[in-house]
Design a protein around this motif. Sequence first.
Motif, PDB file in Angstrom:
ATOM      1  N   CYS A  72       0.605  -1.340  -0.062  1.00 45.06           N
ATOM      2  CA  CYS A  72       0.212   0.005  -0.173  1.00 45.06           C
ATOM      3  C   CYS A  72       1.083   1.198   0.117  1.00 45.06           C
ATOM      4  N   LYS A  73       1.992   0.923   0.750  1.00 49.68           N
ATOM      5  CA  LYS A  73       2.512   2.653   0.885  1.00 49.68           C
ATOM      6  C   LYS A  73       4.035   2.596  -0.738  1.00 49.68           C
ATOM      7  N   ARG A  74       4.322   2.142  -1.076  1.00 49.68           N
ATOM      8  CA  ARG A  74       4.851   1.889  -2.343  1.00 49.68           C
ATOM      9  C   ARG A  74       4.028   3.036  -2.910  1.00 49.68           C
ATOM     10  N   ARG A  75       2.486   2.924  -3.158  1.00 52.38           N
ATOM     11  CA  ARG A  75       1.183   3.188  -4.574  1.00 52.38           C
ATOM     12  C   ARG A  75       0.487   4.710  -3.415  1.00 52.38           C
ATOM     13  N   MET A  76       1.404   4.622  -2.440  1.00 55.22           N
ATOM     14  CA  MET A  76       0.749   6.553  -2.327  1.00 55.22           C
ATOM     15  C   MET A  76       2.021   7.430  -1.067  1.00 55.22           C
ATOM     16  N   ALA A  77       1.529   8.215  -1.129  1.00 52.63           N
ATOM     17  CA  ALA A  77       2.156   9.870  -0.491  1.00 52.63           C
ATOM     18  C   ALA A  77       1.148  10.157   0.523  1.00 52.63           C
ATOM     19  N   TYR A  78       1.646  10.457   1.500  1.00 53.40           N
ATOM     20  CA  TYR A  78       1.720  11.337   2.763  1.00 53.40           C
ATOM     21  C   TYR A  78       2.747  12.386   2.888  1.00 53.40           C
ATOM     22  N   ILE A  79       1.107  13.709   3.178  1.00 49.95           N
ATOM     23  CA  ILE A  79       2.388  15.120   3.372  1.00 49.95           C
ATOM     24  C   ILE A  79       1.988  15.381   4.913  1.00 49.95           C
ATOM     25  N   PRO A  80       2.530  15.719   6.435  1.00 49.54           N
ATOM     26  CA  PRO A  80       1.940  15.797   7.299  1.00 49.54           C
ATOM     27  C   PRO A  80       0.978  17.338   7.111  1.00 49.54           C
ATOM     28  N   ASP A  81       0.622  17.420   8.760  1.00 53.17           N
ATOM     29  CA  ASP A  81       0.109  18.766   8.607  1.00 53.17           C
ATOM     30  C   ASP A  81       1.785  19.786   8.952  1.00 53.17           C
ATOM     31  N   ASN A  82       2.678  19.491   9.517  1.00 49.49           N
ATOM     32  CA  ASN A  82       3.953  20.071   9.517  1.00 49.49           C
ATOM     33  C   ASN A  82       5.003  19.268   9.131  1.00 49.49           C
ATOM     34  N   PRO A  83       5.863  20.035   8.262  1.00 39.41           N
ATOM     35  CA  PRO A  83       7.245  18.792   7.683  1.00 39.41           C
ATOM     36  C   PRO A  83       8.463  18.710   8.254  1.00 39.41           C
ATOM     37  N   ASP A  84       8.382  17.825   9.653  1.00 41.27           N
ATOM     38  CA  ASP A  84       9.701  17.590  10.476  1.00 41.27           C
ATOM     39  C   ASP A  84      10.332  16.934   9.075  1.00 41.27           C
ATOM     40  N   LEU A  85      10.420  17.362   8.794  1.00 40.72           N
ATOM     41  CA  LEU A  85      11.782  16.560   7.722  1.00 40.72           C
ATOM     42  C   LEU A  85      13.447  16.524   8.423  1.00 40.72           C
ATOM     43  N   TYR A  86      14.298  15.758   7.901  1.00 44.26           N
ATOM     44  CA  TYR A  86      15.851  15.089   8.781  1.00 44.26           C
ATOM     45  C   TYR A  86      16.303  17.064   8.744  1.00 44.26           C
ATOM     46  N   ASP A  87      16.316  17.533   9.783  1.00 46.69           N
ATOM     47  CA  ASP A  87      17.286  18.464   9.804  1.00 46.69           C
ATOM     48  C   ASP A  87      19.039  18.048   9.170  1.00 46.69           C
ATOM     49  N   TYR A  88      19.188  17.070   9.441  1.00 43.88           N
ATOM     50  CA  TYR A  88      20.511  16.934   9.486  1.00 43.88           C
ATOM     51  C   TYR A  88      20.981  16.919   7.882  1.00 43.88           C
ATOM     52  N   MET A  89      19.628  16.574   6.248  1.00 47.33           N
ATOM     53  CA  MET A  89      19.861  15.774   5.341  1.00 47.33           C
ATOM     54  C   MET A  89      20.453  17.713   5.005  1.00 47.33           C
ATOM     55  N   THR A  90      20.637  17.328   3.539  1.00 48.77           N
ATOM     56  CA  THR A  90      20.392  18.844   2.733  1.00 48.77           C
ATOM     57  C   THR A  90      19.419  18.189   1.199  1.00 48.77           C
ATOM     58  N   GLY A  91      18.561  19.320   1.312  1.00 46.48           N
ATOM     59  CA  GLY A  91      17.669  18.684   0.516  1.00 46.48           C
ATOM     60  C   GLY A  91      17.827  17.533  -0.537  1.00 46.48           C
ATOM     61  N   ILE A  92      18.567  18.703  -0.936  1.00 44.73           N
ATOM     62  CA  ILE A  92      19.214  16.737  -2.304  1.00 44.73           C
ATOM     63  C   ILE A  92      19.413  15.416  -1.861  1.00 44.73           C
ATOM     64  N   LYS A  93      20.065  15.320  -0.507  1.00 51.54           N
ATOM     65  CA  LYS A  93      20.131  14.251   0.478  1.00 51.54           C
ATOM     66  C   LYS A  93      19.296  13.916   0.631  1.00 51.54           C
ATOM     67  N   TYR A  94      17.986  14.553   0.706  1.00 51.25           N
ATOM     68  CA  TYR A  94      16.808  13.967   1.199  1.00 51.25           C
ATOM     69  C   TYR A  94      15.841  13.636   0.221  1.00 51.25           C
ATOM     70  N   LEU A  95      16.063  13.869  -0.889  1.00 52.51           N
ATOM     71  CA  LEU A  95      15.203  13.499  -2.215  1.00 52.51           C
ATOM     72  C   LEU A  95      15.982  12.544  -2.638  1.00 52.51           C
ATOM     73  N   ASN A  96      16.901  12.069  -2.870  1.00 51.01           N
ATOM     74  CA  ASN A  96      17.644  11.190  -3.129  1.00 51.01           C
ATOM     75  C   ASN A  96      17.332   9.766  -2.089  1.00 51.01           C
ATOM     76  N   PHE A  97      17.369  10.390  -0.499  1.00 46.26           N
ATOM     77  CA  PHE A  97      16.293   9.213   0.208  1.00 46.26           C
ATOM     78  C   PHE A  97      15.557   8.731  -0.230  1.00 46.26           C
ATOM     79  N   ILE A  98      14.471   9.905  -0.670  1.00 43.92           N
ATOM     80  CA  ILE A  98      13.020   8.575  -0.317  1.00 43.92           C
ATOM     81  C   ILE A  98      13.097   8.450  -1.818  1.00 43.92           C
ATOM     82  N   ALA A  99      13.861   8.379  -2.770  1.00 46.34           N
ATOM     83  CA  ALA A  99      13.628   8.263  -4.221  1.00 46.34           C
ATOM     84  C   ALA A  99      14.451   6.666  -4.191  1.00 46.34           C
ATOM     85  N   ASP A 100      15.443   6.982  -2.817  1.00 42.85           N
ATOM     86  CA  ASP A 100      16.290   5.215  -2.890  1.00 42.85           C
ATOM     87  C   ASP A 100      15.021   4.141  -2.547  1.00 42.85           C
TER      88      ASP A 100
END
Lengths: 235, 539
Positions: A72-100
């Motif tokens: 199920c999770k492979r077919r969807m995506a979720y965006i929370p009300d407060n975008p608490d993302l990984y502060d210790y990553m750069t934007g591009i590293k985060y996107l590559n993490f999600i893509a991986d």
Amino acid sequence: MLRIEHLTKRFGDHTAVDDLSLHIARGEIYGFIGHNGAGKTTTLRSVAGIQQFDAGEVLIGGTSIAADPLACKRRMAYIPDNPDLYDYMTGIKYLNFIADVFGVNADVRQARIRDYAARFSLTDDLAQPIAAYSHGMKQKLAIISAWLHEPELILMDEPFVGLDPKASHLLKEMMRELCDRGGAIFFSTHVLEVAEKLCDKVAIIKQGRLIRSGTMDEVKGDASLEEVFLELEGD
Amino acid sequence: MLKVLLKKQLTEIFRGHYYDAKKNTGRSRSAVIGRFIAYFAVMGGVLGGCFTLLSSFLCPPLAAAGAGWLFYAIMGMIAVILGAFGSVFSTYSTLYLAKDNDLLLSMPIPVQDIMISRLLSVYLMGLLYSGTVMVPAFLVAGARGMGPAGAVGGFLLWILISIFVLVLSCLLGFGVAKASLKLKNKSITRAAFALVFIAAYYLIYFRAQIVLRELIDRVSAGGVTVSGPAWILYGFGRAGEGRPLPLLLCAAVVLVLFFVTWTVLKRTFLDIATASGATGKAVYRERRTEQKSVARTLLSREFARFTGSSNYILNSGMGSILLIVLGVVLLIKGGAVIDVMSSMFTGGAASADPASVGAAAVIMCAVICLAAAVNDTAAPSVSLEGNTLWLVKSLPVTTMQILTAKLKMQMILTGIPALFCAVCAVVRLQIGPAEKVLFVVVCALNVCMHALWCLIMGLSRTNLNWTHEIVVIKQSLNVFLAMLGGWICALVLGGGFMLIGRIVGTAVYLALAAAVCVVLSLILFSWIRTRGVKIFDAL
């Protein structure tokens, strides 16, 4: 695309979501409105597979989230009300993490990141650590990451909060594009004007119970969505 | 206002005692009292017990010889070291990086009240750790040799030590904060800065030890001539004895140091706490990134979190540096170290028999396990997910994959240096090939077992609602228990040899230890796969 059947979630003695049933078809933008604490976030988190629920069933494209959460999770995506993302990553590293994690191959991800980052004017900031991002920039990054693997269903909790008018407009366009391609969107919002203009269907929840749902015309008739909402909330 | 802030800060530190995260409710009054008693019993019972024994051993003869000051000089130095361990790396994040700094600064609260409440938690940690040494010291001193004056003096010395530790912590915190404003790769820089501080700190400490040894020699020889830097320790010890003039002098020095430090912090707090720390924007250059497997991706995420936090590096990863240093020392001075250890088992005889060499090997293996247990990255890793837990839970990855990544990081961070250290040791040890292999295997298995134990501690007592990461990295009970568990295992490994090792022989003993490690690891792993996964899913 998404079937929520008799969903119930309790926190101790408090029933946050009470026997909620909703069906969201492909191509639909489905709005979810209700007062603060009505159970919108709990519903979205349960559907996203983040939170376990006490009763009912959530089916994504016919697959039960409880029985096969990964599929199920492979077919969807979720965006929370407060975008608490990984502060210790750069934007591009985060996107590559999600893509991986979603198995997006190198060429496809490169093209998509280039495209979406340019659309949201975030390209120049991708090398920056997320800790240095503003709330709006984090929200943009969360949106890009959600679209990165081209999900069939996107769940969003107050997605327009913190976005500038241009990004807000762009998001609406992207939501429509995704649904036109056969995807579906289920999102909560307090901005009733946006819901009224953007949504094909809407559901109103009060104290965890669904009190009205259907197409925009069915729900509001000749009145405005705001009038209907306030009237229902006052009951 | 200050009272409200102090209450908030204390609630934050001891949140786990007041709030049951599993049931999402506050604990009953009796449960809160029970948990506090248990917490202080563990601190007082384990650490305090050790120092009560040490005090009972040292105090009566020294007091009888008229060298009570030497007792307090020794205990005071240990208290400073332990107190600094408890608080020295927390100041920077507690003072400047708290999540609610902006919120509090926006309220009509005097800045100094915010600072006092923040520093209170740093102070309390220093007080608690130094107290585990000094409380037994002054109680034993009062009861066995120095009378009420010695007890009161020791108590006052403890208070002064706790303030001195706070000064040390503040100075490091301030230095790190100033450096962070100007440098890139902040976490690594902060860690490096702190390591330099540690090196300088231990240099002074070892120098003080030399001075102390000289003093002990003089006391043993019947004289108490004190000169040069020894005066500092002498005065320090005299203060502990309750002598008014040294006590006043010590108090004056500590209070002046504190006043100067406080003034500097107060003047610079707002600038540092609200600074963006921007050091020029990094330029993004698009480049092709190869696709990674899910397991590798999750492991990279754990490492990114680790290297992205100097607190995490310093408090949970110091064992790696310790093991490398230990390995190098063993390579260079291993022969001498083994001779000394072997002679301990032969009653000081020059030529060591194989059994003594075997005993030395097991003790060395235990020392390596002890150093490896300083690493506990898996213990705070679950709580560190904090507000971002939604992210990993919304991704198509299994809970076991997430937990495995946490385990792997600790195993890699600790395992590689531990293996290096073990290999360095076996190069020097005069034991048979089978024993050498078993030595390395036991070290490796112990690392795995400790990682599993740390993760269980992390899962058992999760706190996702922290206001600064140091609360879960350093100030939580699960981290303490995680390390304690590792140390107990190492002590059992070494101590067990004294009981059965000499009967069964070194090789058999090491093989037994390896087997026990395997069995325990399987039990721990099974718990993680069943209960652990359920706990994580329910978070």
